[in-house]
Design a protein around this motif. Structure first.
Motif, mmCIF file in Angstrom:
data_model
loop_
_atom_site.group_PDB
_atom_site.id
_atom_site.type_symbol
_atom_site.label_atom_id
_atom_site.label_comp_id
_atom_site.label_asym_id
_atom_site.label_seq_id
_atom_site.Cartn_x
_atom_site.Cartn_y
_atom_site.Cartn_z
ATOM 1 N N ALA A 232 0.843 -1.210 0.000
ATOM 2 C CA ALA A 232 0.000 0.000 0.000
ATOM 3 C C ALA A 232 0.871 1.251 0.000
ATOM 4 N N GLU A 233 1.941 1.233 0.780
ATOM 5 C CA GLU A 233 2.806 2.419 0.847
ATOM 6 C C GLU A 233 3.501 2.650 -0.495
ATOM 7 N N LEU A 234 3.960 1.562 -1.115
ATOM 8 C CA LEU A 234 4.638 1.697 -2.414
ATOM 9 C C LEU A 234 3.670 2.236 -3.466
ATOM 10 N N ARG A 235 2.430 1.725 -3.443
ATOM 11 C CA ARG A 235 1.433 2.202 -4.423
ATOM 12 C C ARG A 235 1.108 3.676 -4.209
ATOM 13 N N LYS A 236 1.103 4.089 -2.951
ATOM 14 C CA LYS A 236 0.830 5.498 -2.644
ATOM 15 C C LYS A 236 1.912 6.406 -3.244
ATOM 16 N N ILE A 237 3.164 5.975 -3.137
ATOM 17 C CA ILE A 237 4.282 6.769 -3.696
ATOM 18 C C ILE A 237 4.138 6.869 -5.215
ATOM 19 N N ILE A 238 3.760 5.739 -5.830
ATOM 20 C CA ILE A 238 3.609 5.718 -7.296
ATOM 21 C C ILE A 238 2.474 6.653 -7.722
ATOM 22 N N GLN A 239 1.357 6.585 -6.990
ATOM 23 C CA GLN A 239 0.200 7.423 -7.361
ATOM 24 C C GLN A 239 0.471 8.906 -7.154
ATOM 25 N N ALA A 240 1.265 9.213 -6.144
ATOM 26 C CA ALA A 240 1.533 10.625 -5.834
ATOM 27 C C ALA A 240 2.473 11.255 -6.861
ATOM 28 N N PHE A 241 3.205 10.420 -7.612
ATOM 29 C CA PHE A 241 4.166 10.975 -8.569
ATOM 30 C C PHE A 241 3.438 11.469 -9.823
ATOM 31 N N ASP A 242 3.714 12.711 -10.194
ATOM 32 C CA ASP A 242 3.054 13.333 -11.348
ATOM 33 C C ASP A 242 4.097 13.512 -12.461
ATOM 34 N N ARG A 243 4.043 12.673 -13.480
ATOM 35 C CA ARG A 243 5.079 12.693 -14.516
ATOM 36 C C ARG A 243 5.089 13.998 -15.326
ATOM 37 N N GLU A 244 3.882 14.514 -15.587
ATOM 38 C CA GLU A 244 3.821 15.769 -16.359
ATOM 39 C C GLU A 244 4.465 16.909 -15.573
ATOM 40 N N ALA A 245 4.147 16.956 -14.293
ATOM 41 C CA ALA A 245 4.701 18.035 -13.455
ATOM 42 C C ALA A 245 6.221 17.907 -13.374
ATOM 43 N N ALA A 246 6.717 16.674 -13.305
ATOM 44 C CA ALA A 246 8.170 16.473 -13.211
ATOM 45 C C ALA A 246 8.858 16.932 -14.493
ATOM 46 N N LEU A 247 8.262 16.610 -15.643
ATOM 47 C CA LEU A 247 8.850 17.043 -16.921
ATOM 48 C C LEU A 247 8.822 18.568 -17.039
ATOM 49 N N GLU A 248 7.685 19.149 -16.624
ATOM 50 C CA GLU A 248 7.560 20.608 -16.706
ATOM 51 C C GLU A 248 8.560 21.305 -15.795
ATOM 52 N N GLU A 249 8.716 20.760 -14.591
ATOM 53 C CA GLU A 249 9.634 21.378 -13.632
ATOM 54 C C GLU A 249 11.078 21.324 -14.153
ATOM 55 N N ALA A 250 11.454 20.190 -14.743
ATOM 56 C CA ALA A 250 12.814 20.068 -15.278
ATOM 57 C C ALA A 250 13.015 21.074 -16.421
ATOM 58 N N GLU A 251 12.026 21.180 -17.283
ATOM 59 C CA GLU A 251 12.158 22.127 -18.406
ATOM 60 C C GLU A 251 12.237 23.563 -17.890
ATOM 61 N N ARG A 252 11.426 23.854 -16.868
ATOM 62 C CA ARG A 252 11.448 25.207 -16.300
ATOM 63 C C ARG A 252 12.837 25.514 -15.730
ATOM 64 N N ARG A 253 13.416 24.540 -15.024
ATOM 65 C CA ARG A 253 14.756 24.756 -14.443
ATOM 66 C C ARG A 253 15.790 25.005 -15.531
ATOM 67 N N ILE A 254 15.676 24.246 -16.630
ATOM 68 C CA ILE A 254 16.656 24.394 -17.708
ATOM 69 C C ILE A 254 16.504 25.764 -18.385
ATOM 70 N N ARG A 255 15.257 26.207 -18.560
ATOM 71 C CA ARG A 255 15.034 27.480 -19.248
ATOM 72 C C ARG A 255 15.307 28.688 -18.339
ATOM 73 N N ASP A 256 14.946 28.540 -17.051
ATOM 74 C CA ASP A 256 14.977 29.730 -16.166
ATOM 75 C C ASP A 256 16.019 29.659 -15.063
ATOM 76 N N GLY A 257 16.687 28.511 -14.949
ATOM 77 C CA GLY A 257 17.585 28.328 -13.810
ATOM 78 C C GLY A 257 18.679 29.375 -13.765
ATOM 79 N N GLU A 258 19.079 29.719 -12.531
ATOM 80 C CA GLU A 258 20.172 30.689 -12.395
ATOM 81 C C GLU A 258 21.487 29.962 -12.409
ATOM 82 N N LEU A 259 22.412 30.437 -13.197
ATOM 83 C CA LEU A 259 23.708 29.764 -13.263
ATOM 84 C C LEU A 259 24.716 30.466 -12.381
#
Ligand code: ATP
Length: 259
Positions: A232-259
């Motif tokens: 149950a705990e493992l399934r909860k972790i899987i369900q809580a993960f949002d793949r779209e949000a993770a991809l968007e966040e990575a792209e945002r960091r690459i485009r806007d990140g401070e170097l």
């Protein structure tokens, strides 16, 4: 103070690269790929792939961003729940993280399978030997007695009792065509790739946008941390993960990140 200018681009041993060098991970990665090419493990094209990855890593700040850490925890949960998990190894993966992949396979009870874009019997053998030198006992990919549908002959080859039968596959630095074909077979794909816009992470159930050098040990650490977790705990972790949000966040960091 270290005189960084004295660090040659072509060091003999990786220990010669000072760990406090501002581009330490990049120098280490480059060095391992060069050694991989010399040992017949990595194809020359792997150097080009590494260059692309290195540029994205630079823009990400060469660190595991929080959304990548969440993806790495979700990947660990998937692997622990899997019936037949397989970790796919290509020439760059073998050169960069051989021991780390063996450790991850041990931690989640997965098989290791050599799977190459530019497949030759010599390279398959060299990679299998390299993995064995790093502690692997059983290496798949040598039989190549099954095919992934809808891929050209060479790239379709897999082991019937390996990737072909797997329910969860980790495909680091995978080519987009094969990632799509594996997804079409209904596999749960965990992709490690520094480019969030590349097709492979775009089709993955769990896209990990992180350098493989940091990602693999972190998936292993999460797997060890979750070793006693119930289903149950493992399934909860899987369900809580949002793949779209993770991809968007990575792209945002690459485009806007401070170097
Ligand atoms: P696709 O076919 O999926 O569109 P591509 O043609 O952009 O991908 P390749 O050049 O075939 O990709 O593969 C290299 C990929 O591996 C790149 O997306 C690159 O960012 C990634 N990569 C290279 N080195 C690393 C690394 N050390 N860690 C994680 N990802 C890496």
């Amino acid at each position: 103070m270290t005189d960084y200018d004295t660090v040659s681009a072509d060091v003999e041993h990786e220990e010669e690269i000072p760990e406090d060098h501002p581009r330490y991970q990049d120098l280490l990665t480059r060095h391992r790929i060069e050694r991989g090419v010399e040992k017949g493990i990595t194809h020359l094209q792997g150097m080009h792939a590494e260059g692309r990855g290195s540029a994205f890593d630079y823009l990400l700040g060469e660190e595991t961003i929080p959304s990548a850490d969440e993806a790495e925890r979700a990947a660990a949960a998937h692997l622990l729940l899997a019936d037949r998990p397989v970790l796919s190894i290509n020439g760059n993966v073998a050169a960069l993280v051989p021991g780390e992949m063996v450790e991850l396979a041990d931690a989640v009870d997965a098989d290791l399978e050599v799977n190459l874009f530019n497949r030759t019997p010599e390279r398959i053998e060299a990679i299998a030997d390299h993995l064995r030198e790093h502690g692997a006992e059983d290496v798949k990919g040598l039989e190549a007695d099954a095919r992934i549908p809808n891929l050209d002959h060479q790239r379709a080859k897999v082991d019937a009792d390996g990737i072909h039968a797997a329910d969860v596959v980790v495909v680091p630095l995978e080519d987009g065509d094969r990632a799509e074909a594996l997804e079409a077979m209904g596999k749960t794909e965990i992709v490690i790739d520094l480019n969030p816009l590349s097709r492979s992470p775009q089709v993955a159930e769990v896209p990990i946008v992180d350098n493989i050098i940091r990602a693999v040990p972190n998936v292993t650490a999460h797997a060890r941390d979750l070793a006693d977790a119930d289903e149950a705990e493992l399934r909860k972790i899987i369900q809580a993960f949002d793949r779209e949000a993770a991809l968007e966040e990575a792209e945002r960091r690459i485009r806007d990140g401070e170097l």
